[in-house]
Scaffold this motif. Sequence first.
Motif, PDB file in Angstrom:
ATOM      1  N   TYR A  21       8.212 -27.871  26.394  1.00  0.00           N
ATOM      2  CA  TYR A  21       7.108 -27.383  25.565  1.00  0.00           C
ATOM      3  C   TYR A  21       5.896 -28.268  25.826  1.00  0.00           C
ATOM      4  O   TYR A  21       6.019 -29.477  25.998  1.00  0.00           O
ATOM      5  CB  TYR A  21       7.475 -27.472  24.079  1.00  0.00           C
ATOM      6  N   TYR A  22       4.704 -27.656  25.822  1.00  0.00           N
ATOM      7  CA  TYR A  22       3.488 -28.444  26.016  1.00  0.00           C
ATOM      8  C   TYR A  22       2.347 -27.839  25.214  1.00  0.00           C
ATOM      9  O   TYR A  22       2.069 -26.636  25.307  1.00  0.00           O
ATOM     10  CB  TYR A  22       3.091 -28.503  27.490  1.00  0.00           C
ATOM     11  N   VAL A  23       1.704 -28.673  24.402  1.00  0.00           N
ATOM     12  CA  VAL A  23       0.522 -28.258  23.655  1.00  0.00           C
ATOM     13  C   VAL A  23      -0.696 -28.559  24.529  1.00  0.00           C
ATOM     14  O   VAL A  23      -0.918 -29.701  24.925  1.00  0.00           O
ATOM     15  CB  VAL A  23       0.426 -29.010  22.312  1.00  0.00           C
ATOM     16  N   ASP A  24      -1.477 -27.518  24.835  1.00  0.00           N
ATOM     17  CA  ASP A  24      -2.576 -27.647  25.790  1.00  0.00           C
ATOM     18  C   ASP A  24      -3.760 -28.422  25.191  1.00  0.00           C
ATOM     19  O   ASP A  24      -4.535 -27.896  24.397  1.00  0.00           O
ATOM     20  CB  ASP A  24      -3.035 -26.252  26.225  1.00  0.00           C
ATOM     21  N   LYS A  25      -3.895 -29.665  25.598  1.00  0.00           N
ATOM     22  CA  LYS A  25      -5.022 -30.498  25.179  1.00  0.00           C
ATOM     23  C   LYS A  25      -6.058 -30.642  26.304  1.00  0.00           C
ATOM     24  O   LYS A  25      -6.985 -31.448  26.197  1.00  0.00           O
ATOM     25  CB  LYS A  25      -4.523 -31.891  24.772  1.00  0.00           C
ATOM     26  N   THR A  26      -5.912 -29.848  27.364  1.00  0.00           N
ATOM     27  CA  THR A  26      -6.821 -30.007  28.502  1.00  0.00           C
ATOM     28  C   THR A  26      -8.264 -29.585  28.219  1.00  0.00           C
ATOM     29  O   THR A  26      -9.165 -30.035  28.939  1.00  0.00           O
ATOM     30  CB  THR A  26      -6.298 -29.258  29.743  1.00  0.00           C
ATOM     31  N   PRO A  27      -8.552 -28.753  27.178  1.00  0.00           N
ATOM     32  CA  PRO A  27      -9.978 -28.528  26.869  1.00  0.00           C
ATOM     33  C   PRO A  27     -10.723 -29.831  26.560  1.00  0.00           C
ATOM     34  O   PRO A  27     -11.914 -29.955  26.878  1.00  0.00           O
ATOM     35  CB  PRO A  27      -9.925 -27.606  25.643  1.00  0.00           C
ATOM     36  N   PHE A  28     -10.017 -30.799  25.986  1.00  0.00           N
ATOM     37  CA  PHE A  28     -10.642 -32.086  25.692  1.00  0.00           C
ATOM     38  C   PHE A  28     -10.936 -32.875  26.967  1.00  0.00           C
ATOM     39  O   PHE A  28     -11.893 -33.646  27.015  1.00  0.00           O
ATOM     40  CB  PHE A  28      -9.754 -32.918  24.763  1.00  0.00           C
ATOM     41  N   VAL A  29     -10.115 -32.687  27.989  1.00  0.00           N
ATOM     42  CA  VAL A  29     -10.362 -33.355  29.274  1.00  0.00           C
ATOM     43  C   VAL A  29     -11.697 -32.886  29.842  1.00  0.00           C
ATOM     44  O   VAL A  29     -12.552 -33.694  30.242  1.00  0.00           O
ATOM     45  CB  VAL A  29      -9.219 -33.064  30.262  1.00  0.00           C
ATOM     46  N   ALA A  30     -11.891 -31.571  29.872  1.00  0.00           N
ATOM     47  CA  ALA A  30     -13.135 -31.013  30.396  1.00  0.00           C
ATOM     48  C   ALA A  30     -14.332 -31.460  29.561  1.00  0.00           C
ATOM     49  O   ALA A  30     -15.387 -31.830  30.104  1.00  0.00           O
ATOM     50  CB  ALA A  30     -13.048 -29.484  30.422  1.00  0.00           C
ATOM     51  N   LYS A  31     -14.168 -31.462  28.253  1.00  0.00           N
ATOM     52  CA  LYS A  31     -15.263 -31.825  27.346  1.00  0.00           C
ATOM     53  C   LYS A  31     -15.691 -33.278  27.533  1.00  0.00           C
ATOM     54  O   LYS A  31     -16.893 -33.586  27.588  1.00  0.00           O
ATOM     55  CB  LYS A  31     -14.823 -31.576  25.909  1.00  0.00           C
ATOM     56  N   LEU A  32     -14.720 -34.179  27.642  1.00  0.00           N
ATOM     57  CA  LEU A  32     -15.038 -35.595  27.833  1.00  0.00           C
ATOM     58  C   LEU A  32     -15.842 -35.819  29.106  1.00  0.00           C
ATOM     59  O   LEU A  32     -16.852 -36.533  29.108  1.00  0.00           O
ATOM     60  CB  LEU A  32     -13.747 -36.418  27.886  1.00  0.00           C
ATOM     61  N   VAL A  33     -15.390 -35.214  30.196  1.00  0.00           N
ATOM     62  CA  VAL A  33     -16.035 -35.435  31.490  1.00  0.00           C
ATOM     63  C   VAL A  33     -17.420 -34.797  31.533  1.00  0.00           C
ATOM     64  O   VAL A  33     -18.350 -35.336  32.136  1.00  0.00           O
ATOM     65  CB  VAL A  33     -15.142 -34.905  32.631  1.00  0.00           C
ATOM     66  N   GLU A  34     -17.565 -33.667  30.873  1.00  0.00           N
ATOM     67  CA  GLU A  34     -18.860 -32.990  30.848  1.00  0.00           C
ATOM     68  C   GLU A  34     -19.899 -33.772  30.044  1.00  0.00           C
ATOM     69  O   GLU A  34     -21.085 -33.775  30.380  1.00  0.00           O
ATOM     70  CB  GLU A  34     -18.708 -31.587  30.234  1.00  0.00           C
ATOM     71  N   GLU A  35     -19.452 -34.448  28.992  1.00  0.00           N
ATOM     72  CA  GLU A  35     -20.394 -35.039  28.043  1.00  0.00           C
ATOM     73  C   GLU A  35     -20.641 -36.531  28.224  1.00  0.00           C
ATOM     74  O   GLU A  35     -21.547 -37.081  27.601  1.00  0.00           O
ATOM     75  CB  GLU A  35     -19.899 -34.774  26.611  1.00  0.00           C
ATOM     76  N   GLY A  36     -19.866 -37.207  29.047  1.00  0.00           N
ATOM     77  CA  GLY A  36     -20.096 -38.641  29.179  1.00  0.00           C
ATOM     78  C   GLY A  36     -19.233 -39.298  30.231  1.00  0.00           C
ATOM     79  O   GLY A  36     -18.532 -38.637  31.006  1.00  0.00           O
ATOM     80  N   THR A  37     -19.269 -40.637  30.224  1.00  0.00           N
ATOM     81  CA  THR A  37     -18.539 -41.410  31.238  1.00  0.00           C
ATOM     82  C   THR A  37     -17.630 -42.464  30.621  1.00  0.00           C
ATOM     83  O   THR A  37     -16.512 -42.677  31.100  1.00  0.00           O
ATOM     84  CB  THR A  37     -19.534 -42.107  32.187  1.00  0.00           C
ATOM     85  N   TYR A  38     -18.107 -43.128  29.564  1.00  0.00           N
ATOM     86  CA  TYR A  38     -17.379 -44.270  29.008  1.00  0.00           C
ATOM     87  C   TYR A  38     -16.907 -43.962  27.591  1.00  0.00           C
ATOM     88  O   TYR A  38     -17.721 -43.668  26.703  1.00  0.00           O
ATOM     89  CB  TYR A  38     -18.272 -45.506  28.993  1.00  0.00           C
ATOM     90  N   TYR A  39     -15.585 -44.080  27.356  1.00  0.00           N
ATOM     91  CA  TYR A  39     -15.037 -43.706  26.052  1.00  0.00           C
ATOM     92  C   TYR A  39     -14.012 -44.715  25.550  1.00  0.00           C
ATOM     93  O   TYR A  39     -13.334 -45.388  26.334  1.00  0.00           O
ATOM     94  CB  TYR A  39     -14.352 -42.335  26.127  1.00  0.00           C
TER      95      TYR A  39
END
Length: 516
Positions: A21-39
């Motif tokens: 089973y896997y809960v898809d958290k990959t939208p957050f991956v795209a969002k992080l990379v689109e909006e910044g660099t350092y987190y």
Amino acid sequence: MQKKLPIGIASFEKIRSEPYYYVDKTPFVAKLVEEGTYYFLSRPRRFGKSLFVDTLKQAFLGRKELFQGLYLEKNWDWSVKYPVIHIDFGGRTLKGEEHLITYILEQLEKNQETLGVSCSEKTLYDICFEELILKSYEKYKQKVVVLIDEYDKPIFDCIEDRETVKRIRDILVKFYIILKPLDRYLKFVLLTGVLKFYMSSIFSGLNFLNDITLSREYSTICGFTQKELEEVFREELEDKDLELIRCWYNGYSWLGEPVYNPFDVLLYLEKRTFHPYWFETGTPSFLVKLLMEKRFYLPELEDLTATDDLIGSFDLDYIEPENLLFQVGYLTIKETIEEEGLILYKLSYPNKEVKISLNRVLFSYFTQLSSERPRLSLKMIEAVRERDFEKMKRVLESLYAGIPHDWFRKNELSRYEGYYASCFYAFLCGSGFEVIPEDITNKGQIDLTVLYRDRAYLFEFKVVEGEGGEGKALVQLKEKGYHKKYEGKSKEIYLIGIEFSSRERNIKDFSWEKVS
């Protein structure tokens, strides 16, 4: 093929390569990379941080085959692959400076082997780290991705030794500060951990990081939302009580939608039994000692008010219980209050698991009666169920009489007025009762209310120095008319006045009366 539950698996590749089973958290991956660099991201232990870090890693490595059917499959530039430096401090307990430096050098060597580069510096960990970034950039002609998981664990491992902690902190500052001047060589940087340290320590050199811990946009980046739970694990939940699961394991909030602890959910679905799975993976001994040292009034854990600076950073030189309780996951945000630019947070337990388990531990530390607690809890449950107030009184007398006398001599806790009520509160919560401390009414404040089925038990406490035993606690309950709050809500209402003798260290008067 039937899917399996990915309990304790932090490898995105393994989960996607096998029927898990896997809960898809990959939208957050795209969002992080689109909006910044350092987190920077802080979450309690076993909340899915390491799996998310590995998901990022595989995306930057261009492993498109692992993302089939997920959001990122069609929302990522798979034509570019990046060199990734992945450092994980969560895999080993690190005690002392030499052990930490050795481990850092091992992690750097492992990354050199993976990336196919060789650093000339073998002993100076900070210089080696810088060299690794620069050589990776040169070899792959792409900016470098740096992922550091559980960045704070070396400090957490020795947090009770203040001097060692400071030396460990200095090593980590020297290591992490390397990132700041290398902006032109870095594509993406993420540090994860449990604690965010005050700006005067580690974060003084990492102030370029965007802290998304208390960001509404990223509040569900780790953990399962109610929708995710019901959709992804639909087959596993067919015969389950969803409300009871929510009560036990949901409730963690970082200014957004509350989430479930994934570790708890997966183990519950496998074992089919409600149990404090997550709580038992940690030992809150340092926290308990801190609460005792501060003479913390335990009923306040139900409803604490904190400022954003108090819960936002962890100061090694000035540790506050509220801050530590929040960051490690024993308290969560229940409400936000904004008034004329001031932001306040209402904190409380996230769920039943934490409330019961933490109070069992606190009761054992506050009384030294860990072996007696199960027996006393069973007796108390019987007394409440049977409306047997004499048995209730005997249970409480046994509780306080069982506290070793040398415990008082060592700690002087008997002089602390909230001690008796704190013990009683922790005992009731640890026994599974629904407890409302400092219950507000339009006529004042009830010391403690216990709701059981269709009944309400209202308690008033008084600590007396002399003989006492005059039933004043019960008289006050009656005169204040506190019971009116529960008229029409509970079929039966009982008033119980308890007076403690600080000299005799036990109950001097136990009076009760049924008012409805």
